[in-house]
Design a protein around this motif. Structure first.
Motif, PDB file in Angstrom:
ATOM      1  N   GLU A  44       0.863  -1.182   0.000  1.00 24.37           N
ATOM      2  CA  GLU A  44       0.000   0.000   0.000  1.00 24.37           C
ATOM      3  C   GLU A  44       0.894   1.225   0.000  1.00 24.37           C
ATOM      4  N   HIS A 172     -11.772   6.140   1.234  1.00 29.91           N
ATOM      5  CA  HIS A 172     -10.652   5.214   1.025  1.00 29.91           C
ATOM      6  C   HIS A 172      -9.431   5.883   1.637  1.00 29.91           C
ATOM      7  N   HIS A 174      -5.545   5.662   3.749  1.00 32.89           N
ATOM      8  CA  HIS A 174      -4.314   4.948   4.116  1.00 32.89           C
ATOM      9  C   HIS A 174      -3.701   5.636   5.337  1.00 32.89           C
ATOM     10  N   HIS A 185      -3.497   0.249   4.234  1.00 31.45           N
ATOM     11  CA  HIS A 185      -4.881   0.569   3.863  1.00 31.45           C
ATOM     12  C   HIS A 185      -5.740   0.444   5.120  1.00 31.45           C
ATOM     13  N   GLU A 234     -12.677  -3.795  -0.380  1.00 31.45           N
ATOM     14  CA  GLU A 234     -12.274  -2.471   0.088  1.00 31.45           C
ATOM     15  C   GLU A 234     -12.983  -2.023   1.358  1.00 31.45           C
TER      16      GLU A 234
HETATM   17 ZN   LIG Z   1      -6.164   1.284  -0.247  1.00 28.93          ZN
END
Ligand SMILES: [Zn+2]
Length: 235
Positions: A44, A172, A174, A185, A234
């Motif tokens: 990631e 989304h 990180h 992630h 996800e």
């Molecule tokens: Zn990601």
């Protein structure tokens, strides 16, 4: 006019098109802040202050070289506005509150949370080689990391539902610890005390792998299982 500059699409990952077609240098040329993954879903990536870091499958954090191959990423030039300070609460609760403060679900925006976290759970993935498995298969082989009482930065994007398949709908994010010894992630989190910043973006610019023959030849017309795979991988 600051847009989020995206390299590749989520559909490419779902359809096993995992060749790197840009580099970390290309990403950093498009902005100083962002997220992504390496060719073959090699860990990631998190881009902060003009530097690109990879959290690999062993959980190790390293700054990547300029020629590091990338298959997917979102980047922009940071110009955040602090929205609020948040104390103890669940990450999901914070994000829900933040979304309400932004006041719309129909724009792209970037989120940055800096400070102290009670708990952060992340994942990373092992680099796949050709012939590449699908993202669903890669997700099964992901490694999950947990860290308590960690200081760091969570950064990422909100994508409106319409763009599912281009990107990941919703948030989304990180994470990178200040010590640069933990990240990935983001799956879950608990806030101790953070400053939450938001940057509304003017839109999306997508760069596709124009010279990649696998991409050119792939049949990408069947969109039926995209949503299912994205939500499984996800979330
Ligand atoms: Zn990601």
């Amino acid at each position: 006019m600051v847009k989020v500059h995206q390299f590749g699409t989520m559909q490419m990952l779902v359809e096993s098109l995992l060749d790197g077609f840009v580099t970390a240098k290309d990403m950093l040329a498009a902005g100083n802040t962002g997220i992504g993954t390496g060719a073959g879903v090699d860990g990631e990536l998190i881009l902060l202050d003009g530097k690109a870091y990879q959290v690999n499958v062993d959980g190790k954090v390293q700054e990547v070289p300029a020629d590091f191959p990338v298959v997917f990423g979102d980047v922009h030039e940071a110009d955040y506005q602090v929205v609020d300070q948040y104390g103890k609460r669940d990450l999901k609760t914070l994000l829900k509150n933040l979304l309400a403060k932004v006041g719309t679900k129909n724009l792209f925006f970037s989120v940055k949370l800096s400070g102290n976290f009670q708990y952060v759970q992340t994942r990373s993935a092992k680099k796949s080689e050709k012939p590449y498995p699908g993202l669903g298969e890669i997700a099964k082989n992901q490694v999950v990391f947990d860290q308590k009482d960690v200081k760091g930065t969570m950064v990422g994007y909100y994508t409106p539902s319409l763009y599912e398949g281009v990107g990941v709908p919703g948030f989304h994010l990180h994470f990178l610890s200040d010590e640069k010894d933990f990240g990935g992630h983001v799956l879950e989190g608990k806030i101790e005390s953070v400053a939450a910043s938001v940057q509304i973006l003017d839109g999306l610019s997508v760069q596709l792998p124009v010279a990649n023959t696998d991409y050119q030849k792939a049949n990408l017309n069947d969109l039926s299982h995209l949503s299912k795979v994205i939500h499984a991988a996800e979330s």
